[in-house]
Motif scaffolding. Structure first.
Motif, PDB file in Angstrom:
ATOM      1  N   ARG A 170       6.082  -0.811   4.325  1.00 26.31           N
ATOM      2  CA  ARG A 170       7.165   0.139   4.096  1.00 26.31           C
ATOM      3  C   ARG A 170       6.693   1.587   4.157  1.00 26.31           C
ATOM      4  N   SER A 171       5.408   1.810   3.928  1.00 24.10           N
ATOM      5  CA  SER A 171       4.886   3.174   3.927  1.00 24.10           C
ATOM      6  C   SER A 171       3.442   3.154   4.393  1.00 24.10           C
ATOM      7  N   ARG A 172       2.928   4.328   4.751  1.00 22.65           N
ATOM      8  CA  ARG A 172       1.514   4.428   5.115  1.00 22.65           C
ATOM      9  C   ARG A 172       0.635   4.110   3.913  1.00 22.65           C
ATOM     10  N   PHE A 173       1.104   4.477   2.740  1.00 16.53           N
ATOM     11  CA  PHE A 173       0.364   4.192   1.509  1.00 16.53           C
ATOM     12  C   PHE A 173       0.153   2.689   1.356  1.00 16.53           C
ATOM     13  N   GLU A 174       1.224   1.921   1.534  1.00 19.18           N
ATOM     14  CA  GLU A 174       1.113   0.460   1.444  1.00 19.18           C
ATOM     15  C   GLU A 174       0.213  -0.089   2.539  1.00 19.18           C
ATOM     16  N   LEU A 175       0.324   0.476   3.737  1.00 19.89           N
ATOM     17  CA  LEU A 175      -0.499   0.016   4.858  1.00 19.89           C
ATOM     18  C   LEU A 175      -1.974   0.248   4.579  1.00 19.89           C
ATOM     19  N   VAL A 176      -2.333   1.428   4.074  1.00 24.62           N
ATOM     20  CA  VAL A 176      -3.734   1.717   3.770  1.00 24.62           C
ATOM     21  C   VAL A 176      -4.280   0.735   2.740  1.00 24.62           C
ATOM     22  N   ASN A 177      -3.498   0.458   1.707  1.00 24.48           N
ATOM     23  CA  ASN A 177      -3.951  -0.506   0.704  1.00 24.48           C
ATOM     24  C   ASN A 177      -4.207  -1.876   1.320  1.00 24.48           C
ATOM     25  N   ALA A 178      -3.297  -2.307   2.213  1.00 24.31           N
ATOM     26  CA  ALA A 178      -3.467  -3.603   2.868  1.00 24.31           C
ATOM     27  C   ALA A 178      -4.710  -3.611   3.751  1.00 24.31           C
ATOM     28  N   LEU A 179      -4.933  -2.524   4.495  1.00 25.40           N
ATOM     29  CA  LEU A 179      -6.087  -2.469   5.390  1.00 25.40           C
ATOM     30  C   LEU A 179      -7.397  -2.419   4.614  1.00 25.40           C
ATOM     31  N   ARG A 180      -7.395  -1.749   3.481  1.00 21.77           N
ATOM     32  CA  ARG A 180      -8.616  -1.725   2.660  1.00 21.77           C
ATOM     33  C   ARG A 180      -8.931  -3.110   2.112  1.00 21.77           C
ATOM     34  N   ARG A 181      -7.909  -3.823   1.694  1.00 21.75           N
ATOM     35  CA  ARG A 181      -8.121  -5.189   1.230  1.00 21.75           C
ATOM     36  C   ARG A 181      -8.613  -6.078   2.364  1.00 21.75           C
ATOM     37  N   LEU A 182      -8.077  -5.848   3.560  1.00 20.09           N
ATOM     38  CA  LEU A 182      -8.501  -6.623   4.722  1.00 20.09           C
ATOM     39  C   LEU A 182      -9.967  -6.350   5.042  1.00 20.09           C
ATOM     40  N   THR A 183     -10.360  -5.088   4.989  1.00 17.86           N
ATOM     41  CA  THR A 183     -11.751  -4.728   5.260  1.00 17.86           C
ATOM     42  C   THR A 183     -12.691  -5.379   4.257  1.00 17.86           C
ATOM     43  N   GLU A 184     -12.315  -5.360   2.993  1.00 16.68           N
ATOM     44  CA  GLU A 184     -13.146  -5.991   1.973  1.00 16.68           C
ATOM     45  C   GLU A 184     -13.297  -7.477   2.246  1.00 16.68           C
ATOM     46  N   LEU A 185     -12.219  -8.119   2.663  1.00 14.08           N
ATOM     47  CA  LEU A 185     -12.273  -9.554   2.928  1.00 14.08           C
ATOM     48  C   LEU A 185     -13.172  -9.877   4.113  1.00 14.08           C
ATOM     49  N   THR A 186     -13.077  -9.083   5.193  1.00 11.19           N
ATOM     50  CA  THR A 186     -13.896  -9.378   6.376  1.00 11.19           C
ATOM     51  C   THR A 186     -15.380  -9.253   6.081  1.00 11.19           C
ATOM     52  N   ARG A 187     -15.731  -8.420   5.111  1.00 11.63           N
ATOM     53  CA  ARG A 187     -17.146  -8.191   4.821  1.00 11.63           C
ATOM     54  C   ARG A 187     -17.760  -9.270   3.928  1.00 11.63           C
ATOM     55  N   ARG A 188     -16.921 -10.108   3.333  1.00 13.09           N
ATOM     56  CA  ARG A 188     -17.458 -11.193   2.521  1.00 13.09           C
ATOM     57  C   ARG A 188     -18.133 -12.208   3.438  1.00 13.09           C
ATOM     58  N   ARG A 189     -19.295 -12.639   3.057  1.00 17.02           N
ATOM     59  CA  ARG A 189     -20.079 -13.480   3.940  1.00 17.02           C
ATOM     60  C   ARG A 189     -19.878 -14.968   3.694  1.00 17.02           C
ATOM     61  N   SER A 190     -19.173 -15.293   2.651  1.00 12.47           N
ATOM     62  CA  SER A 190     -18.934 -16.700   2.354  1.00 12.47           C
ATOM     63  C   SER A 190     -17.516 -16.841   1.851  1.00 12.47           C
ATOM     64  N   VAL A 191     -16.841 -17.923   2.265  1.00 13.43           N
ATOM     65  CA  VAL A 191     -15.495 -18.129   1.797  1.00 13.43           C
ATOM     66  C   VAL A 191     -15.464 -18.322   0.279  1.00 13.43           C
ATOM     67  N   ARG A 192     -16.571 -18.721  -0.319  1.00 10.17           N
ATOM     68  CA  ARG A 192     -16.616 -18.890  -1.767  1.00 10.17           C
ATOM     69  C   ARG A 192     -16.592 -17.557  -2.503  1.00 10.17           C
ATOM     70  N   GLU A 193     -16.867 -16.449  -1.754  1.00  9.83           N
ATOM     71  CA  GLU A 193     -16.860 -15.141  -2.381  1.00  9.83           C
ATOM     72  C   GLU A 193     -15.453 -14.561  -2.534  1.00  9.83           C
ATOM     73  N   VAL A 194     -14.457 -15.181  -1.844  1.00 16.37           N
ATOM     74  CA  VAL A 194     -13.123 -14.641  -1.843  1.00 16.37           C
ATOM     75  C   VAL A 194     -12.478 -14.869  -3.195  1.00 16.37           C
ATOM     76  N   VAL A 195     -12.011 -13.796  -3.820  1.00 15.77           N
ATOM     77  CA  VAL A 195     -11.356 -13.878  -5.113  1.00 15.77           C
ATOM     78  C   VAL A 195      -9.873 -13.616  -4.911  1.00 15.77           C
ATOM     79  N   VAL A 196      -9.037 -14.521  -5.343  1.00 18.20           N
ATOM     80  CA  VAL A 196      -7.588 -14.350  -5.196  1.00 18.20           C
ATOM     81  C   VAL A 196      -7.083 -13.390  -6.248  1.00 18.20           C
TER      82      VAL A 196
END
Length: 468
Positions: free
Chosen positions: A442-468
């Motif tokens: 809905r906004s650039r603010f929301e988009l940035v938050n989503a992209l930052r979360r996406l970046t953090e997820l891609t950098r995790r090296r193991s699926v066990r590191e993913v915290v919901v």
């Protein structure tokens, strides 16, 4: 402890074509929040003080602050003033980066635009006619609007070659049904629009890949595969291709057109993103007007709710076969929405709306590239990105974990086309990719938050590191 007040360093300059000033003020806030010049908890200046600073009346600033609160950018704390809101955490909400839709238009009040547009339609149309059955393909006014809309990419188009359809997906299905037989092969690039794959599967057609190089589908392999499979129909999305964002250069389009003409093939040119590309080449229909069905939808560049797409028929080909196929599953476009699209194109509203959406799309592209800031990222100015995942991720695993983390994205496997085992030419890079859609937030603010979360997820090296 309350953070220090940030007075006016986030305020930009009004522009003549930037839309209502209250929306421009909201845009200044949103951009500053996205750029971290304003942070959660920062106090904004009192409305009267900001109005004096900007040289506008108090009502304009009040309306801006109200809209900013509606977008969850600000929160009011009574006598203490207005503050930048902290991101709202809603564990039930999934941030959708999977759906390719145009972003909210920059500098345009969409509510006012819709009210004015529907009012004009009702003034110029009979309400009874808007609520009854219509012949498929659109009225003469609809076709005239289609010709106006397509003049920039294609030049002058005879209105007799134009159809108005209830969206591109319906148009694609009608073209597959009318131009091919059950079991027949349709040729496409190795990664292609999932809607084509779905329609082909439902209609009992096969989609088979033709290999690409750095400029798009290879003309030599197109000829080879067309002969091998006795294929008559080719599907291409040559501008800001979905999902790779690649744009086929003009020289390659001319080469493809030459093969198509020599073998007497037909091409469905699905071209929803042409207006987002800077200096886009002419569509394939310009190079091979006797062989190309050109599909241009308003859903990807204006509003999905308009449910209107235009089809340019090949020169010399009648419409009844396509219209007959279309009527077999959808009788007509929604008259009110088609009339609204026609009204907006004729009175210039569509062009203004497109400018606002295009400016917002380009701003989001720049913001996304800056936020992600990683190699293996393809953009191009449209409404989606194509991102290579780190080698420790497989595409479907990442999609699953992203969903668990509150993010929706689409893996490369959703776009994959059947390979011909005899061809032997296609070389998969082996890298998993995801498509990141930028318009649904809905906004650039929301988009940035989503992209930052996406970046953090891609950098995790193991699926066990993913915290919901």
């Amino acid at each position: 402890m309350e953070k220090s007040t940030r007075t006016h360093d986030w305020v930009g300059q009004f522009t003549a074509n930037g839309g209502p000033r209250y929306l421009q003020i909201v845009g200044f806030m949103e951009q500053a929040i996205s750029d971290d010049r304003l942070k959660p908890g920062d106090r904004l200046p009192p409305q009267r003080q900001l109005a004096d600073r900007l040289g506008v009346d108090l009502t304009t600033v009040t309306r801006a602050y109200t809209e900013a609160r509606r977008r969850h950018l600000l929160e009011a704390r009574g006598a203490a003033g207005s503050f930048v809101a902290a991101p709202k955490v809603d564990l039930s909400q999934v941030l959708d980066l999977s759906m390719n839709i145009p972003p909210p238009p920059a500098g345009i009040d969409l509510d006012d635009l819709l009210r004015q547009g529907v009012s004009q339609v009702l003034i110029h149309s009979d309400a009874d006619l808007l609520m009854t059955y219509h012949l498929g393909g659109g009225s003469s006014a609809d076709r005239a609007a289609a010709a106006m809309w397509l003049r920039e990419p294609l030049g002058r188009v005879d209105e007799g070659r134009l159809l108005a359809c209830p969206g591109a997906q319906a148009a694609l299905a009608a073209l597959l049904l009318s131009q091919t037989r059950p079991g027949e092969v349709i040729l496409a690039e190795p990664l292609t629009y999932p809607g084509l794959l779905t329609a082909a599967a439902q209609l009992g057609r096969r989609v088979v890949a033709v290999d690409v190089d750095g400029e798009g589908m290879r003309p030599d392999l197109l000829a080879t595969m067309a002969r091998r499979h006795q294929a008559r129909l080719v599907y291409l999305n040559p501008t800001l291709q979905n999902p790779t964002t690649h744009t086929m250069p003009a020289a390659r389009r001319a080469e493809i057109a030459a093969v198509v003409a020599r073998l007497d093939l037909r091409v469905i040119e699905d071209d929803p993103y042409w207006r987002f590309a800077a200096h886009a080449p002419r569509p394939l229909a310009y190079y091979a007007p006797r062989h190309v069905f050109h599909v241009s939808t308003l859903s990807k560049c204006l509003l999905p709710g308009l449910r209107t797409a235009y089809v340019v028929m090949p020169e010399g080909q009648g419409q009844e076969e396509v219209l007959g196929a279309l009527r077999s599953f959808v009788l007509m476009s929604t008259p009110l929405m088609t009339a609204l699209a026609t009204q907006w194109i004729h009175d210039g509203t569509a062009a203004a709306l497109l400018d606002g959406i295009r400016n917002e799309a380009w701003a989001r592209q720049e913001l996304a590239l800056r936020t992600l800031g990683e190699p293996g990222l393809a953009g191009g100015g449209g409404i989606h990105l194509w991102k290579a995942l780190p080698t420790h991720w497989r595409g479907q695993d990442f999609v699953l974990k992203a969903r668990q983390a509150g993010l929706n994205v689409v893996s490369h496997s959703s776009f994959s086309v059947e390979q011909d085992p005899q061809a032997g030419e296609y070389r998969d890079s082996g890298a998993a990719h995801i498509r990141i859609s930028l318009g649904r937030s809905r906004s650039r603010f929301e988009l940035v938050n989503a992209l930052r979360r996406l970046t953090e997820l891609t950098r995790r090296r193991s699926v066990r590191e993913v915290v919901v």
